[in-house]
Motif scaffolding. Structure first.
Motif, PDB file in Angstrom:
ATOM      1  N   PRO A  12      39.790  39.407  49.218  1.00 45.21           N
ATOM      2  CA  PRO A  12      39.317  39.371  47.831  1.00 45.21           C
ATOM      3  C   PRO A  12      37.832  38.999  47.764  1.00 45.21           C
ATOM      4  N   VAL A  13      37.052  39.805  47.057  1.00 44.01           N
ATOM      5  CA  VAL A  13      35.617  39.553  46.903  1.00 44.01           C
ATOM      6  C   VAL A  13      35.395  38.708  45.663  1.00 44.01           C
ATOM      7  N   VAL A  14      34.651  37.611  45.814  1.00 45.31           N
ATOM      8  CA  VAL A  14      34.392  36.729  44.678  1.00 45.31           C
ATOM      9  C   VAL A  14      32.918  36.719  44.276  1.00 45.31           C
ATOM     10  N   ALA A  15      32.054  37.311  45.107  1.00 40.46           N
ATOM     11  CA  ALA A  15      30.636  37.389  44.738  1.00 40.46           C
ATOM     12  C   ALA A  15      29.958  38.468  45.570  1.00 40.46           C
ATOM     13  N   PHE A  16      28.985  39.126  44.943  1.00 39.02           N
ATOM     14  CA  PHE A  16      28.192  40.146  45.619  1.00 39.02           C
ATOM     15  C   PHE A  16      26.827  40.205  44.953  1.00 39.02           C
ATOM     16  N   GLY A  17      25.803  40.415  45.771  1.00 38.38           N
ATOM     17  CA  GLY A  17      24.465  40.568  45.209  1.00 38.38           C
ATOM     18  C   GLY A  17      23.574  41.387  46.118  1.00 38.38           C
TER      19      GLY A  17
END
Length: 267
Positions: A95-100
């Motif tokens: 599960p991805v909780v942050a991306f930038g």
């Protein structure tokens, strides 16, 4: 700039507009550091996460990859897109909780992807390493072979190739243990998608590369010819007799490439 942060993590980065920089400075237990990419395990609020921070690969690495006819990985965006796509296809992923991602110069892009740590899990490489001397129950091995084949089929039918398609990148959820594991409880996660490619259809050479990677990485697991046939049948979703009659050349190419990878690896 592209930016996403799950609501439950916003309290850990309370300065508006500075979240990207705060996340890029997170530090923890280092797992891998190469080609401008650092992978670490960090803790936030008592929960464990993995973060991949990209700090730019430089023009030298980009040119080297292009001269080798390889697409360079410039940022975390590729893994972000791949994880979302696989999740939409029903394949279990972290599960991805942050991306930038920030920047315009392809050699100096800054980016990150933050994922929940998967636990409890075991990689198929670790799980299968003693199978040659201590064979697993037949039903258990059959379930795993068929599930890996099913995942491979979904990927390739939907124009996705992994490029690092080895059994170490399959993680088995062990929450229910292994003794009474059934098909309904079997859950395999696919990880390390930073080099994955997505297109309308995959050139055969990339399909062969993926399947050869599976063959090579499972070669010491004590799989039988029947196991390989079972994989082929599920992967192509056709009777084995038809596959042997019409796809013999294709599978010979897969085996030849896999054998070469094994020889290169074992020296």
């Amino acid at each position: 700039m592209n930016f996403y942060l799950h609501d439950r993590l916003k309290k850990y980065f309370p300065v508006p507009g500075a979240e990207f920089d705060q996340i890029m400075t997170l530090a923890g237990e280092r797992f891998r550091h190469q080609e401008g990419r650092l992978t670490q395990r960090i803790m936030l609020g008592g929960k464990s996460y993995f973060i991949k921070q990209h700090r730019g690969v430089g023009w030298k690495e980009i040119v080297k990859n292009l001269l080798q006819l390889r697409l360079p990985v410039l940022s975390a965006k590729n893994e972000w897109a791949s994880l979302n796509r696989l999740q939409a296809l029903g394949i279990a992923v972290p599960p991805v909780v942050a991306f930038g991602k920030r920047g315009l110069n392809p050699a100096r892009l800054k980016s990150f992807i933050l994922m929940e740590e998967l636990a409890p899990v075991v990689s198929l490489e670790t799980l299968c390493k003693n199978w040659r001397s201590v064979p697993p129950p037949f039903a258990f091995k059959r379930m795993l072979v068929e599930e890996v084949a099913r995942i491979a089929r979904i990927l390739h039918q939907n124009g996705i190739n992994h490029r690092d398609f080895y059994i170490c990148h399959f993680l088995l959820d062990t929450y229910h243990g292994l003794v009474d594991l059934t098909a309904k409880k079997l859950k395999l996660y696919l990880i390390d998608l930073h080099r994955a490619q997505m297109r309308r259809s995959i050139p055969e050479r990339w399909v062969i590369k993926d399947l050869a990677g599976l063959y090579f990485s499972s070669k010491d697991c004590g799989l039988t010819q029947r196991d390989l046939y079972r994989f082929m049948r599920v992967y192509q979703d056709r009777p084995l007799r038809e596959i042997i009659q019409s796809e013999k050349t294709f599978w010979q190419k897969v085996k030849k490439r896999g054998e070469q990878l094994y020889r290169d690896h074992t020296g």
